[in-house]
Design a protein around this motif. Structure first.
Motif, PDB file in Angstrom:
ATOM      1  N   VAL A 120      27.940  11.929  22.349  1.00  0.00           N
ATOM      2  CA  VAL A 120      29.142  12.708  22.676  1.00  0.00           C
ATOM      3  C   VAL A 120      29.908  12.099  23.851  1.00  0.00           C
ATOM      4  O   VAL A 120      31.095  11.802  23.719  1.00  0.00           O
ATOM      5  N   PRO A 121      29.246  11.848  25.002  1.00  0.00           N
ATOM      6  CA  PRO A 121      30.004  11.232  26.101  1.00  0.00           C
ATOM      7  C   PRO A 121      30.556   9.851  25.749  1.00  0.00           C
ATOM      8  O   PRO A 121      31.645   9.493  26.167  1.00  0.00           O
ATOM      9  N   ALA A 125      16.033  13.648  29.731  1.00  0.00           N
ATOM     10  CA  ALA A 125      16.172  13.449  28.287  1.00  0.00           C
ATOM     11  C   ALA A 125      15.037  12.556  27.812  1.00  0.00           C
ATOM     12  O   ALA A 125      14.695  11.577  28.467  1.00  0.00           O
ATOM     13  N   ARG A 153      39.137   7.912  25.218  1.00  0.00           N
ATOM     14  CA  ARG A 153      39.927   7.840  26.451  1.00  0.00           C
ATOM     15  C   ARG A 153      40.347   6.388  26.725  1.00  0.00           C
ATOM     16  O   ARG A 153      41.495   6.093  27.042  1.00  0.00           O
ATOM     17  N   PRO A 189      23.248  13.875  23.388  1.00  0.00           N
ATOM     18  CA  PRO A 189      23.719  13.735  24.779  1.00  0.00           C
ATOM     19  C   PRO A 189      24.228  12.338  25.116  1.00  0.00           C
ATOM     20  O   PRO A 189      24.908  12.144  26.110  1.00  0.00           O
ATOM     21  N   LYS A 215      24.649   3.211  30.961  1.00  0.00           N
ATOM     22  CA  LYS A 215      24.862   4.141  32.075  1.00  0.00           C
ATOM     23  C   LYS A 215      24.586   5.575  31.637  1.00  0.00           C
ATOM     24  O   LYS A 215      23.900   6.323  32.333  1.00  0.00           O
ATOM     25  N   ILE A 235      33.688  10.284  23.630  1.00  0.00           N
ATOM     26  CA  ILE A 235      34.805  10.775  24.439  1.00  0.00           C
ATOM     27  C   ILE A 235      35.375   9.657  25.301  1.00  0.00           C
ATOM     28  O   ILE A 235      36.583   9.461  25.374  1.00  0.00           O
ATOM     29  N   ARG A 248      18.122  13.197  33.799  1.00  0.00           N
ATOM     30  CA  ARG A 248      18.070  14.645  33.624  1.00  0.00           C
ATOM     31  C   ARG A 248      16.925  15.030  32.688  1.00  0.00           C
ATOM     32  O   ARG A 248      16.880  16.123  32.152  1.00  0.00           O
ATOM     33  N   SER A 294      20.936   6.177  31.148  1.00  0.00           N
ATOM     34  CA  SER A 294      20.244   6.345  32.422  1.00  0.00           C
ATOM     35  C   SER A 294      20.487   7.735  32.977  1.00  0.00           C
ATOM     36  O   SER A 294      19.570   8.401  33.453  1.00  0.00           O
ATOM     37  N   ALA A 295      21.746   8.173  32.911  1.00  0.00           N
ATOM     38  CA  ALA A 295      22.096   9.476  33.475  1.00  0.00           C
ATOM     39  C   ALA A 295      21.347  10.585  32.756  1.00  0.00           C
ATOM     40  O   ALA A 295      20.816  11.498  33.395  1.00  0.00           O
ATOM     41  N   GLN A 296      21.288  10.505  31.424  1.00  0.00           N
ATOM     42  CA  GLN A 296      20.595  11.576  30.696  1.00  0.00           C
ATOM     43  C   GLN A 296      19.088  11.462  30.875  1.00  0.00           C
ATOM     44  O   GLN A 296      18.399  12.476  30.912  1.00  0.00           O
ATOM     45  N   LYS A 297      18.585  10.233  31.001  1.00  0.00           N
ATOM     46  CA  LYS A 297      17.151  10.091  31.273  1.00  0.00           C
ATOM     47  C   LYS A 297      16.825  10.705  32.632  1.00  0.00           C
ATOM     48  O   LYS A 297      15.777  11.312  32.801  1.00  0.00           O
TER      49      LYS A 297
END
Lengths: 269, 288
Positions: A208-209, A189, A216, A205, A179, A212, A187, A182-185
């Motif tokens: 790091v997420p 990346a 959590r 990118p 996921k 985190i 944007r 995909s999100a960074q791609k």
């Protein structure tokens, strides 16, 4: 894509091997693997190979899956064959060329070793294909239970719990990584090109997420476990009780017979 | 002006494995700039899978996605350029934040586009202003913000790329009512300012009634309806059959009509309902 990574290759099917008690399955597999190396001549190895094939058919796991695993270590098989063929220099010379000398004994040895490795791979994949990772850790925990007599009872439980949690979260983490990638791609990346340094930088990118969200998740899980009064292994009961059934004793008996046959073949031939 | 067309799109998950599943099958539609299209459907109906084809994050087993008439996969090496034109805001986008400051995070997309430092700065500041991200927030770490603020920063990160087409996957999930209002309002504002084509994947019929012009209804991988909000919501039987519903307030009006009170059933938002009912008080007759 990252989803193609399979872990814990459990293949759901209905077969007696799937239903066997995981403890028995683990012990049988270990014994079986030892006996692959006990088998000293062609007859006993052929026998153990036939047995493996029979088990594969009984398990109802598609043969193509086993072939895929063999393909993955094809390089190792070829390498050992070549090395064996080169090192054994007794027997009839089949081919002599510069410093290379291939003999009949060498070829025999190479075939024998390849067969051993292939049987080894098939029989160990048989265990992972027919047993869920959770069942396996359960089995390990139960088999290591006697360690409590030397004061390691809690340690065994903690290890088993850690393995179970790790296995449980591997698919979740893979999904999460997918996921985030995909999100960074989306944007823009660029993960597929650039120098080594640029590629490593491009992972930030993603990592790091991921880190985190893992922390959590760990907190959430710890809290959820505490809310359900988890406080270690002592006095815990299991929802799934492992109980030996007739088929487990039967399979043990079958294995003992087969093992004796192998020893007999070793002596006779 | 941009047009996005999807032709006979079919996608199968885990092909040739025991877990094979057809996610979308033979989906065809076309949409153009300036529209806000709500993508609705039951959980697992293929909404998210469908929208991930728009910018080439997924590649269909068969069928095409056309941007202004050209196949987005015509030149696979140029797929990144397509992603600058077709932006995508994922579900819970705040989980993709990673930079030290909010400013740097919003600048990530524009930087990848290879814009000049000046352009990047302008875009970041403009987008931040539009989404109500203050100068003080721009210097903070994104992890020190509240949930709603993080969401806005993540959305800003995609909007700063100024895509002609932008897809939002459940943009209001997990937000409080005030947060939902802001996000929906900002999406509308982005459309009004840039004339972009907007897709919003959502479970909330209320939200869709408020912002969408058209609805694209998915049902177990198939395109079930693609029409104006009014036409889709005037067919509650069909929606119910596929596990969806009309907005609450529309249900109230249909119930009133069933009881013999002559009201218009085509009321989809609370605001519409208020002005509709007020017209009775003022003029004593309805405005249809």
């Amino acid at each position: 894509m990252i989803k193609d990574i399979t872990f814990g290759q459990y293949f759901p099917a209905k077969s007696i091997i799937h239903r066997l008690d995981p403890r028995i399955k683990l012990v049988l597999s270990l014994m079986f693997i030892i006996f692959i190396f006990v088998a000293q001549n062609a007859v006993s190895l052929a026998f153990i190979g036939t047995l493996t094939l029979l088990f594969v058919l009984i398990s109802r796991v598609p043969v193509s899956l086993f072939l895929k695993n063999i393909k993955a270590i094809l390089f190792v098989i070829i390498l050992t064959s070549v090395l064996n063929a080169l090192y054994v220099t007794t027997g009839n010379v089949l081919l002599e060329f510069w410093i290379i000398k291939i003999t009949a004994d060498g070829v025999k040895r190479a075939l024998f070793m390849s067969a051993r490795i292939i049987i080894l791979i098939i029989s160990s994949s048989l265990l992972t294909y027919t047993t869920t990772p959770t069942e396996l850790t359960d089995a390990i925990e139960r088999l290591l239970k006697p360690l409590r007599f030397i004061g390691l009872g809690e340690a065994v439980h903690v290890m088993a719990m850690m393995i179970t949690i790790a296995l449980r979260f591997i698919p979740t983490l893979i999904e999460e990584t997918d996921k985030i990638m995909s999100a960074q791609k989306a944007r823009g990346a660029d993960l597929e090109s650039g120098t080594l340094f640029e590629r490593i930088k491009a992972l930030i990118p993603i990592l790091v997420p991921l880190l985190i969200s893992s922390v959590r998740r760990a907190y959430d899980l710890a809290e959820a476990m505490e809310c359900r009064c988890y406080n270690g292994g002592s006095g815990r009961q299991r929802m799934k009780q492992l109980k030996l059934a007739g088929r487990d004793y039967l399979s043990l008996a079958v294995l003992v017979v087969c093992m004796s046959a192998i020893i007999a073949f070793n002596i006779i031939f | 002006m941009a047009t996005l067309s999807v032709e006979n799109l079919t996608y199968v998950y885990g092909e040739k494995s025991p877990f094979q599943k057809t996610a979308i099958e033979d989906v065809t539609f076309s949409a153009k700039s300036g529209e806000i299209i709500g993508v609705i459907g039951h959980t697992g109906s293929g909404k998210s899978t469908l929208v991930q084809h728009f910018n080439g994050l997924l590649k269909a087993n068969s069928g095409k996605v056309l941007l202004d008439g050209a196949d987005i996969w015509e030149n696979p090496k140029e797929i990144r350029k397509i992603r600058f034109k077709i932006g995508m805001v994922f579900q819970y986008p705040e989980y993709q934040l990673f930079e030290e400051t909010v400013y740097k995070d919003i600048a990530f997309g524009p930087t990848n586009m290879g814009l000049s430092a000046e352009d990047i700065n302008k875009r970041v500041l403009d987008t931040a202003q539009m989404l109500g991200i203050t100068a003080e927030m721009l210097e903070k770490s994104p992890f020190d913000l509240s949930g709603g603020e993080k969401r806005r920063v993540a959305i800003a990160g995609v909007m700063a790329m100024q895509p002609e087409i932008i897809v939002f996957d459940e943009p209001t999930a997990g937000l409080d009512p005030a947060g939902r209002d802001i996000v929906l309002e900002k999406i509308k504002e982005y459309r009004d300012r840039t004339g972009a084509l907007v897709f919003i994947v959502s479970h909330s019929m209320e939200d869709m009634a408020r912002v969408a012009d058209k609805l694209l209804v998915m049902n177990s991988g198939h395109l079930s309806m693609f029409d104006t909000v009014k036409k889709v919501f005037s067919n509650p039987q069909k929606l119910k059959k596929i596990g969806l519903n009309v907005p609450q307030v529309t249900k109230v009006f249909s119930a009133l009509k069933e009881k013999g009170i002559p009201v218009d059933e085509n009321v989809f938002t609370v605001n519409d309902a208020v002005s509709y009912l007020l017209s009775f008080l003022k003029g004593g007759k309805n405005n249809d």
